[in-house]
Design a protein around this motif. Structure first.
Motif, PDB file in Angstrom:
ATOM      1  N   TRP A 122      52.990  15.764  16.041  1.00  0.00           N
ATOM      2  CA  TRP A 122      51.533  15.842  16.062  1.00  0.00           C
ATOM      3  C   TRP A 122      51.014  16.034  17.487  1.00  0.00           C
ATOM      4  O   TRP A 122      49.924  16.568  17.689  1.00  0.00           O
ATOM      5  CB  TRP A 122      50.925  14.562  15.481  1.00  0.00           C
ATOM      6  N   ARG A 176      46.193  14.029   7.901  1.00  0.00           N
ATOM      7  CA  ARG A 176      46.936  15.196   8.417  1.00  0.00           C
ATOM      8  C   ARG A 176      46.230  16.487   8.061  1.00  0.00           C
ATOM      9  O   ARG A 176      46.138  17.416   8.875  1.00  0.00           O
ATOM     10  CB  ARG A 176      48.358  15.191   7.852  1.00  0.00           C
ATOM     11  N   THR A 253      53.449  10.784   9.902  1.00  0.00           N
ATOM     12  CA  THR A 253      52.426  10.816  10.947  1.00  0.00           C
ATOM     13  C   THR A 253      53.026  11.082  12.320  1.00  0.00           C
ATOM     14  O   THR A 253      52.333  10.958  13.338  1.00  0.00           O
ATOM     15  CB  THR A 253      51.637   9.491  10.985  1.00  0.00           C
ATOM     16  N   GLY A 258      54.402  16.589   7.918  1.00  0.00           N
ATOM     17  CA  GLY A 258      53.948  15.502   7.073  1.00  0.00           C
ATOM     18  C   GLY A 258      55.028  14.994   6.145  1.00  0.00           C
ATOM     19  O   GLY A 258      56.149  14.709   6.573  1.00  0.00           O
TER      20      GLY A 258
END
Length: 269
Positions: A122, A176, A253, A258
């Motif tokens: 992320w 997400r 996360t 995901g």
């Protein structure tokens, strides 16, 4: 009045996005050829329905007769066994490209996926030149499709836009998707730009709306002129700030893929 294409093929027409696109793409072609292995119902005005297994090379060759451009949404769209993925997404995509080349099709819009790069974190910000990092057999099959399309462009001149679709649903289902969400209107616009830009060569376009947060830099697809109009910000109140951080081992996360990245090889023996 003649439309831009005489015959435009949509594979995967019985799938979730295929059903969304069915009526939206009609203004682009005199005849929209709808194809899927599953039932697609009765043909409507301006449509031709051809039930076809993409793993059947002869059937795919016939399917591409007279087709000027393809929206390739066919195949398995979630994780599955490698054997099933191989037939539908790998062999099927090869059959499509070989038939398109031999039948003189000019361009394919390949429905790729964010799962080609699902093992980026992320905290990463990547572009089309970043190496693929698939998070599943499904993601691997989409990487294959992207490489195959690159080969056919370099070898034969068959143009492709690989549209790495984020999460194309009516609205985001989790935090997400506030980053990866692609509205149906923006999906349509991405396809329009990909079909009607005079020259695309081989282009990778990340399919996301104009969301507040982004993991993907689309500058290398700027020649397409894709400008999303929608944003996931309208759904932010569905996921209020809590100050509670996810556990360190919550891989959904950590990685951009995901749940795909979190599950692991569950389909392996």
């Amino acid at each position: 009045m003649s439309k831009p294409f005489k015959r435009l093929l949509l594979t995967g027409a019985a799938g979730g996005l295929g059903k969304v696109l069915r009526d939206r793409i009609k203004p682009w072609a005199d005849v929209v050829v709808l194809s899927d292995i599953a039932d697609m119902g009765e043909a409507r005005e301006g449509e031709e329905i051809i039930q076809c297994d993409l793993a059947d090379k002869a059937a795919v060759m016939k399917l591409l007769e007279g087709v000027e451009a393809v929206l390739h949404f066919g195949g398995i769209s979630t994780e599955n066994t490698f054997e099933n993925i191989m037939q539908a997404n790998i062999l099927g995509t090869y059959n499509l490209y070989e038939a398109a080349h031999k039948q003189g099709t000019k361009r394919i819009i390949f429905a790729s996926s964010n799962h080609t790069i699902g093992y980026y974190k992320w905290t990463d910000y990547i572009d089309a030149d970043s190496p693929t990092r698939p998070d599943s057999f499904y993601g691997v099959s989409k990487c294959f499709g992207e490489s195959l399309s690159r080969y056919y462009y370099d070898r034969t001149g068959l143009e492709t836009v690989c549209l790495r679709i984020g999460s194309s649903f009516p609205e985001p289902a989790n935090p997400r998707m506030l980053v990866t969400w692609l509205s149906y209107d923006d999906l349509e616009e991405a396809l329009r730009c990909s079909l009607f830009t005079p020259r695309v060569g081989h282009t990778i376009l990340f399919g996301a709306s104009a969301n507040p947060a982004s993991w993907w830099d689309n500058s290398k697809a700027a020649h397409l002129g894709y400008v999303p109009k929608d944003s996931s910000v309208q759904f932010s109140d569905k996921f209020p700030d809590t100050g509670v951080y996810p556990a360190a081992d919550d891989l959904a996360t950590v990685y951009q893929g995901g749940g795909f990245a979190a599950v692991g090889p569950r389909y392996q023996d």
